[in-house]
Write a protein that holds these residues in place. Structure first.
Motif, PDB file in Angstrom:
ATOM      1  N   ALA A 172       0.904  -1.280  -0.349  1.00 31.21           N
ATOM      2  CA  ALA A 172       0.104  -0.265   0.196  1.00 31.21           C
ATOM      3  C   ALA A 172       0.526   1.327  -0.208  1.00 31.21           C
ATOM      4  O   ALA A 172       0.795   2.136  -0.991  1.00 31.21           O
ATOM      5  CB  ALA A 172      -0.727  -0.012   0.989  1.00 31.21           C
ATOM      6  N   GLU A 173       2.173   0.873   0.513  1.00 32.48           N
ATOM      7  CA  GLU A 173       2.993   2.621   1.094  1.00 32.48           C
ATOM      8  C   GLU A 173       3.324   2.928  -0.728  1.00 32.48           C
ATOM      9  O   GLU A 173       3.324   3.917  -1.100  1.00 32.48           O
ATOM     10  CB  GLU A 173       4.490   2.070   1.873  1.00 32.48           C
ATOM     11  N   GLU A 174       3.682   1.927  -1.817  1.00 27.26           N
ATOM     12  CA  GLU A 174       4.204   1.943  -3.084  1.00 27.26           C
ATOM     13  C   GLU A 174       3.142   2.387  -3.389  1.00 27.26           C
ATOM     14  O   GLU A 174       3.614   3.553  -4.093  1.00 27.26           O
ATOM     15  CB  GLU A 174       5.305   0.839  -3.207  1.00 27.26           C
ATOM     16  N   PHE A 175       2.155   2.009  -3.774  1.00 30.85           N
ATOM     17  CA  PHE A 175       1.017   1.991  -4.528  1.00 30.85           C
ATOM     18  C   PHE A 175       0.624   3.168  -4.218  1.00 30.85           C
ATOM     19  O   PHE A 175       0.423   3.731  -5.073  1.00 30.85           O
ATOM     20  CB  PHE A 175      -0.362   0.758  -4.951  1.00 30.85           C
ATOM     21  N   ARG A 216       2.558  -6.412  -5.796  1.00 31.58           N
ATOM     22  CA  ARG A 216       3.446  -6.127  -4.819  1.00 31.58           C
ATOM     23  C   ARG A 216       4.982  -5.597  -5.674  1.00 31.58           C
ATOM     24  O   ARG A 216       5.640  -5.228  -5.826  1.00 31.58           O
ATOM     25  CB  ARG A 216       3.977  -6.867  -4.071  1.00 31.58           C
ATOM     26  N   ARG A 217       4.858  -6.586  -6.890  1.00 32.42           N
ATOM     27  CA  ARG A 217       6.259  -7.056  -7.782  1.00 32.42           C
ATOM     28  C   ARG A 217       5.572  -5.437  -8.607  1.00 32.42           C
ATOM     29  O   ARG A 217       6.990  -5.482  -9.182  1.00 32.42           O
ATOM     30  CB  ARG A 217       6.383  -7.974  -9.176  1.00 32.42           C
ATOM     31  N   MET A 218       5.056  -4.934  -9.134  1.00 33.63           N
ATOM     32  CA  MET A 218       4.760  -3.673 -10.275  1.00 33.63           C
ATOM     33  C   MET A 218       5.293  -2.616  -9.175  1.00 33.63           C
ATOM     34  O   MET A 218       5.496  -1.469 -10.091  1.00 33.63           O
ATOM     35  CB  MET A 218       2.998  -3.560 -10.515  1.00 33.63           C
ATOM     36  N   VAL A 219       5.106  -2.616  -7.858  1.00 32.14           N
ATOM     37  CA  VAL A 219       5.387  -1.004  -7.336  1.00 32.14           C
ATOM     38  C   VAL A 219       6.708  -1.319  -6.443  1.00 32.14           C
ATOM     39  O   VAL A 219       6.822   0.199  -6.435  1.00 32.14           O
ATOM     40  CB  VAL A 219       4.021  -0.435  -6.723  1.00 32.14           C
ATOM     41  N   HIS A 237      -3.087 -11.970 -13.561  1.00 32.19           N
ATOM     42  CA  HIS A 237      -3.062 -11.659 -12.568  1.00 32.19           C
ATOM     43  C   HIS A 237      -3.534  -9.816 -11.539  1.00 32.19           C
ATOM     44  O   HIS A 237      -3.973 -10.096 -10.779  1.00 32.19           O
ATOM     45  CB  HIS A 237      -2.133 -12.314 -11.450  1.00 32.19           C
ATOM     46  N   ARG A 238      -3.796  -9.003 -12.628  1.00 34.66           N
ATOM     47  CA  ARG A 238      -3.810  -7.872 -12.628  1.00 34.66           C
ATOM     48  C   ARG A 238      -4.935  -7.689 -12.015  1.00 34.66           C
ATOM     49  O   ARG A 238      -6.247  -8.210 -12.976  1.00 34.66           O
ATOM     50  CB  ARG A 238      -3.203  -6.989 -14.358  1.00 34.66           C
TER      51      ARG A 238
END
Length: 380
Positions: free
Chosen positions: A123-126, A173-176, A188-189
């Protein structure tokens, strides 16, 4: 003021008073948060401050139920009290709630698998830069208010497991998160991922988003080859090894789903692989075609085309059409030629690859332009 507007205005005022009393901040500061475009509810209804407050007392797992607080800033049984800055607390909880709404809830029969601590970091990254820090307690609080399944994490007094799909969370998580290898496929998006990204930017610019987002029911997509191949996982042969690797790649978003043998070959055009792995693909396609007699022959993608004028052979000018397709192994080509010359009309299709010529043949009963391939080992 219309009745609806008056009712909404009263709800905002009531929420602001409740939040001001709960956090020890001024009514004006609380109302400013309640009215923020970022707190409007980007993937659902606006998050009610009164509902958030009630959750801390009434929720079956994290609610105090009239006793000592069950949830604090650092998580369940945390001795760290809530830290409210009076400027963005409610906004941040609304944003965390919207991020959780992005994920598909787990089926009723499933057990939550995603740690609240892992979700907090995602959440922090997104949500950055709109929300730079998310405490473990606030992640649990938002999940509880949203009604997501929550269970205690064995061996932890602070973290819980939250009921969002683990594969979707891993994708985000891997995206952000910096330093992680990004997914190469997007099956899986989460359904709300792209919409929420855009809506966050619009709301941060002060926009009120009037067109709400609706989660669509997942469309049923036929994937017969995929379904067959994953059932071969665990076999003690080359096809079983291929199925194990393929299943892991789909799970980890390293490649897309191969609904057909054509798409399986397409994956191998895009990823590095050994000759033995390609040979296993040919064996798997051959077995699939013998198992499913109605299976369509393989059709590879076009990689080039040309049309040349020709002066002809005395009966008039014409053209020569040439279409090139990738051969199954990817090192050669399949060439389809059409001589459209008066008095000399000819059609031909051939495999210009020694390896594929030995391993593949053109399926019978098809037109030249409708050619398709099958492994030579296939017996009909």
């Amino acid at each position: 003021m219309t009745s609806d507007n008056h009712s909404r205005h009263r709800e905002l005022q009531q929420d602001a008073r409740a939040w001001a009393d709960f956090t020890g901040t001024s009514y004006t500061a609380a109302l400013r948060q309640v009215k923020s475009p970022l707190a409007q509810g980007l993937l659902g209804d606006r998050v009610s401050a009164r509902h958030l407050i009630a959750t801390l007392d009434e929720h079956e797992l994290i609610g105090a139920r009239g006793g000592a607080p069950r949830l604090g800033e650092n998580g369940t049984f945390s001795t760290i009290p809530w830290r409210f800055n009076g400027r963005s607390d409610l906004i941040e909880l609304a944003l965390i709630t919207d991020m959780l709404r992005m994920f598909a809830p787990i089926p009723d029969s499933a057990t939550p698998e995603v740690s609240s601590y892992s979700l907090k970091h995602t959440a922090e990254e997104f949500l950055s830069p709109h929300c730079s820090y998310v405490s473990n307690g606030r992640m649990i609080w938002a999940a509880a208010a949203l009604g997501l399944p929550i269970v205690d994490l064995e061996g932890s007094e602070l973290n819980v497991l939250i009921g969002v799909l683990e594969r979707e969370h891993d994708y985000v998580r891997r995206m952000v998160e910096r330093g992680r290898i990004r997914p190469k496929a997007h099956h899986h998006r989460p359904a709300g991922y792209a919409y929420l990204r855009t809506a966050l930017a619009r709301a941060a610019a002060g926009e009120w988003i009037t067109a709400g987002w609706t989660r669509r029911a997942p469309a049923a997509v036929s994937a017969p080859f995929h379904d067959w191949l994953i059932r071969q996982a665990g076999r003690d042969d080359v096809i079983g090894d291929l199925a194990d690797d393929y299943t892991a790649g789909v799970r980890d978003s390293d490649h897309r789903v191969a609904r057909t043998p054509d798409e399986m070959l397409g994956i191998f055009y895009e990823v590095s692989h050994s000759p033995e792995a390609y040979d296993a693909v040919v064996s798997a396609i051959a077995e699939w075609m013998m198992t499913v007699p109605t299976a369509k022959p393989v059709r590879t993608p076009r990689i080039g085309e040309s049309v040349q004028d020709h002066s002809g052979w005395g009966a008039g000018a014409g053209t020569v059409e040439r279409y090139e397709y990738r051969c199954p192994c990817g090192d050669g080509a399949i060439v389809e030629e059409h001589d459209n010359i008066p008095g000399f009309r000819d059609r031909d299709v051939s495999i210009l690859c020694a390896k594929c010529s030995a391993e593949w043949r053109f399926a019978g009963g098809r037109s030249l332009s409708g050619w398709g391939l099958e492994p030579v080992s296939v017996t009909r």
